[in-house]
Design an enzyme around this catalytic site. Structure first.
Site, PDB file in Angstrom:
ATOM      1  N   MET A   1       0.796  -1.135  -0.082  1.00 47.26           N
ATOM      2  CA  MET A   1       0.041  -0.101   0.163  1.00 47.26           C
ATOM      3  C   MET A   1       0.813   1.343   0.020  1.00 47.26           C
ATOM      4  SD  MET A   1      -3.454  -0.853   2.231  1.00 47.26           S
ATOM      5  CE  MET A   1      -2.678  -2.268   3.053  1.00 47.26           C
ATOM      6  N   THR A   2       0.288   2.297  -0.539  1.00 49.30           N
ATOM      7  CA  THR A   2       1.208   3.420  -0.768  1.00 49.30           C
ATOM      8  C   THR A   2       1.598   4.272   0.631  1.00 49.30           C
ATOM      9  OG1 THR A   2      -0.151   3.906  -2.562  1.00 49.30           O
ATOM     10  CG2 THR A   2       1.197   5.800  -2.023  1.00 49.30           C
ATOM     11  N   ALA A   3       2.728   4.618   0.721  1.00 50.11           N
ATOM     12  CA  ALA A   3       3.300   5.337   1.581  1.00 50.11           C
ATOM     13  C   ALA A   3       3.896   6.669   0.862  1.00 50.11           C
ATOM     14  CB  ALA A   3       4.395   4.677   2.457  1.00 50.11           C
TER      15      ALA A   3
END
Lengths: 237, 237, 237, 237, 237, 237, 237
Positions: free
Chosen positions: G37-39
């Site tokens: 998931m995006t960070a």
């Protein structure tokens, strides 16, 4: 032999998971158990019986003993590779003696079984070794009562009422399923075990070719029957 | 050689189970035993006899000794790889000496055999080694009486009455099956062993090409016969 | 090169058994011996002779010495890989010196040979190494008399009367088979060894291209002949 | 590249024997030597000369030095992998210094060479490493006189009179075969070495592109010539 | 079985990344979890419930216990390989005891879970081992409140409200998704857990074939229900 | 990708020789260097210059610094894997500090380079590791004068006058070949280095995207230029 | 799946170079990051912001926290394997605490990042392990100012102004490229980070499904926002 090729990736080097989540080496080790001579056990309300087939390949060779005493209150029968079994039985004896020495009391049966299964499990998860090709039936009595416990090559164990392992296991289990009752007494259990073994062995059922042992709640001592005692018991069948 | 390819997965790196639960490396090691020269033993009511073929490939080379004394009360014959045998025989001598030193008595034969089999078993379960390509026939006498015990490359052992291993084993076993009696005396056992070896060796049966040893309950000492003694015994056949 | 493919499984990683119970890596190592220059030995009633071919590939390069003294009472000739031989010869010298130091007497020849063979055997059974590609002919004299013993890459040894190893071995052995007698004297044995080497070497038999050594029961000292001594002996052929 | 496939089994993981008894990894390492720039040596009656090609791939890069002093009385030239050579040269210097410290005298040349070859041999027999891809020409003087010794990747060494290794070796050897005499003096040997190197190098033979060193029995000191000295010597050719 | 061949490179020796960045061995280990019998948990506002299927393959064998107490304030249910689970449960008990000993207070649930996941992660990144084929549901109460945490074979953990793992997981999750409310009380949670298990088990839902445990904020003690208590609760469904 | 298959045997497990005597893993590691951004150096008569491209993939990311100071008198530029470079640069700093501590003087540049190359060589000869995918240009001044030395992944080093490594190396080398003179002064060398880098970088040549450093014989201190200094120098081109 | 076969040689056992100089295992590990998931992070003139997506697969499971505090002055966000991240985060905390203890001051951010990258690099060069499948964004403030640094699985790190990693990274980077200014203030940076995350997440952008943290130069303390604070900030978007 051709179908062996595609699954070649799952049975090398170390024991690893197949895409279906199976450990082939452990399953193959269980095949070694299935090829072994039958061993069985019956738990009575007042004790436990073990019986094994120890037929020899030749009249000039004695059959290998497959029931071993671990400590006064516990013994074991096995099916599978003799060499593998001996390593673990030696280890079980050391655990039992060490427990007596440290705690001043006989080792609880389930604890003993867990220790043996811990070794078996380790040989299914680490590289550079193969699993143990042997299954055990432990029979013993401790403070919690009498126990009949089976271990398999993967390090799992099962608490049993009546159980058989090895080449003729299914025939004995079929008999037990029909005839076993939980309130069975040790004398009846001995007879049921002998009958199970007679079913499992396709031929050669005789005092020379079997071993029999019991432990009961009266003297709490694991006892292997002599051949003449076995002969006498068989004659009563 | 082509059929070797599909089972290629079962004979590499370490000794692992095949899908049928077999350990191919151990079975292949047993082939090395089967290719070895015949070794045999006969247990009498009052002793044990060992006899081996030690034919040389050339008249300019002495045959390799295949019967070795381990301790006063026990000796061994082998079939298979000479180098592998020597490693285990050295180990057996160390066990025997250590036991004498610690317990002040000769090592029990079966305990000695178990120790050697423990080493053999370890070489079938751990990576980075191959099994020992050798089978032994141990002959000895201890408090429990006289013993003839065979070990195989997998770490299994068998208590025997009369037994043969190596290339000509089957022929000797056939003879033993017909003629062996449990009440045989040591002198007869020597003769039966020689006859078994004569059957097993296709040619060249002579005092130069065989070794013979015995241990009996009278002096309890493992004794390898000299060549002239063997020659005399052969002449009586 | 194509036939190499199907047996690919038996010559990798560690030395393992083939389905016929053979150790290919050991057999391949023996090929390195067979490709080596001839070395031979003859045991006389009063001593032992060693002779080797040490032809050089070029007149600008000296041939490599292939006979080495281990201790006063024992020397060795070899065929196979020079580097491998050196490692074991160094080890043999250490064993011999250590024995003298600890026991105050020369090391028995067969004990020395066993130690070297123990190392060789270890390199055929454990992973991560390859066998030694070298065979030795040990010649020496100890309390038990004179000895000519051959070792091979697998850790086996053979007590010999007359023996040759390396590329021309068969021709020398053929000569020995015809002409060797057990009552041969050391002077004759030297001549027989030279004749054997002349047969084995296809060309270039001369004092420059061979080495010769002997040990006899009179001074019990391993002696390598000088080139002029060899030349003189050759002239007597 | 296709022919590489069938022999795939012999060049992986560790250095093992091929069915013909060859060690492919050692032979492949020798190929690295053959691809290296030429190094050569000539032994005179009163000293030894070393000469190497050290051509650079570009005028902006200095050629790598390929002659190294080990100790006052011994130096070395090499062909093959620079990194591999450096590891062994460092080791040789340590051996030489340690010997001086312990025994109070310069290390004998052959002993030094043996130690380096012991390392090389070890890298051909144990797993997890590859052989050293370098050959050396050691030149030195000790009590036994002057020495020119070649080592190869397998741990073998050869005592030489005149020798060349590397890409142009054959051309130099051809010259040496025709013109070398054992009674050559050191000044002539220097000239013969330069002529050999001129033959071996296809182009670029000049003081900038070569290294030259000698040791003679008069001052027993290994000396690398300066570029101007080399230039002067070349002018005399 | 044919489709297994092309991905053969990703499931050998050690756990490595596939080109898509997946760890196949970890995914295969998760398949072992999916084949296991269902285990589930429900977190109430005032406690946590665990329930598992422990059906036996035979009436003569007791089902294996799949809920274990770790410490007074925390217990665990699992799906997957029994042997693997036991190793980690033993380790969890040691962590919990050690924490009590050193810090004088019960181990925080999430810290305990992290330690177990650290072990699991290590078995996915280092060679010579396979991942653990087991998933856990930890249920416990500490200073921060009540916790229901799932761990998977890769070393990841998830904080959950209601969760099921093993063969029948999806059916239980479907029920939870419809009926779970965060303000559920422990008594209702017990009922919801039983209903979830009834959905998940295709047959044999009975007190003999299941295990049930809870911990609530009133006595903060992990309690496994007796069979008669379970029977009574089932009767209320 | 198909042509990769036949050479599959030479790039696995450990770095081994191909039949042509090449170490493919070392050559492949050099490919990682060739894919790196350009680094170059120019040796003047009175100092040494290093210049590197440090373009960033995005305006939101700073380019990685590729020139590092090792000690006051020596610095380094690199092309290849950043992570690999950092490990060796850390090691170089430790060598330099340790040398100062023990000997009370700055480490000689060539000795420093040898130590780094010893590490690199070790990673090409031992199993279980891969070679370092990085090349360095060391620039420094010690008692022997100024030095510009290149190291490659195999552990070889080259003493250079002007040199470039990385993706644009050839263009810079072409310029240097035409314009380099040995009597160049440090100010000119800085300009030549900048011109070389401008050639090598296909676009984006600006003070933001490059690093520049020098060391001269006047203050003997390795100095990395600030961005404004670089900007000023570029403006003079 | 077929195209995987030809490159089979480059992704086994240990991380090795492909013929193009690439480390496939490191690239495959980066795929694990891209699937995460995006960070993202944004560096303002007076602080740094981190934001991550922590969507859960189910409403009954809490999303896994992906922002962790390392020390008062530094925190980290990650994309990739949770288990791998946890190992390195634990290590980072130990480094930070140790530094405080030894030097009495907070660890410099870049030094902390280097240590973590040293571990990551080691897992790409040594056998028996796989690389870490995780990328980090470190955000912190030390004497040198504020820092936003990305690390990747190969051990490389990049100093960034605004950066995103994981499945939705490109969309966030596109926004940052358009809208980021170096003189941005921390309050605006928070808003830009939230907008970037809204772009990156295809659905479910809400306070429940994200985490947000900042550190500014005023109190120099890494602070993770509470859910209600996040909700309020989102409402201002």
């Amino acid at each position: 032999m051709f179908p062996a090729a595609p699954m070649a990736g799952y049975d090398r080097a170390i024991t690893i998971f197949s895409p279906e989540g199976r450990l082939y080496q452990v399953e193959y080790a269980y095949e070694a158990v299935k090829r072994g001579m039958t061993a069985l056990g019956v738990k009575a309300s007042d004790g436990v019986v073990l019986a094994v087939e120890k037929r020899s390949a030749s009249p000039l060779v004695e059959g290998t003993e497959k029931i071993k005493k671990i400590d006064d209150h516990v013994g074991v029968a096995f099916a599978g590779l003799f060499g593998d079994a001996r390593v673990l039985i030696d280890q079980a004896r050391i655990y039992a003696q060490t427990h007596r020495l440290i705690y001043g009391e006989p080792i609880p049966i389930e604890l003993l079984v867990k220790r043996i299964c811990d070794i078996k499990q380790m040989y299914t998860q680490h590289g550079g070794v193969r699993p143990f090709g042997v299954a055990f039936l432990f029979a013993g009595i401790d403070r919690k009562g009498s126990h009949l416990i089976q271990t398999d090559p993967g390090g799992t164990y099962l608490r049993c009422k009546a159980r058989a392992i090895g080449a003729g296991a299914q025939k004995a289990i079929d008999l037990f399923t029909k005839e076993y009752r939980e309130d069975i007494k040790i004398e009846e259990a001995v007879m049921l075990a002998l009958r199970g073994l007679r079913e499992a062995m396709e031929e050669g059922f005789s005092a020379e070719n079997i071993e029999l042992a019991k432990i009961d709640i009266y003297d709490k001592t694991f006892k292997i029957f002599t051949m003449s005692e076995v002969r006498e018991l068989i004659s009563k069948l």
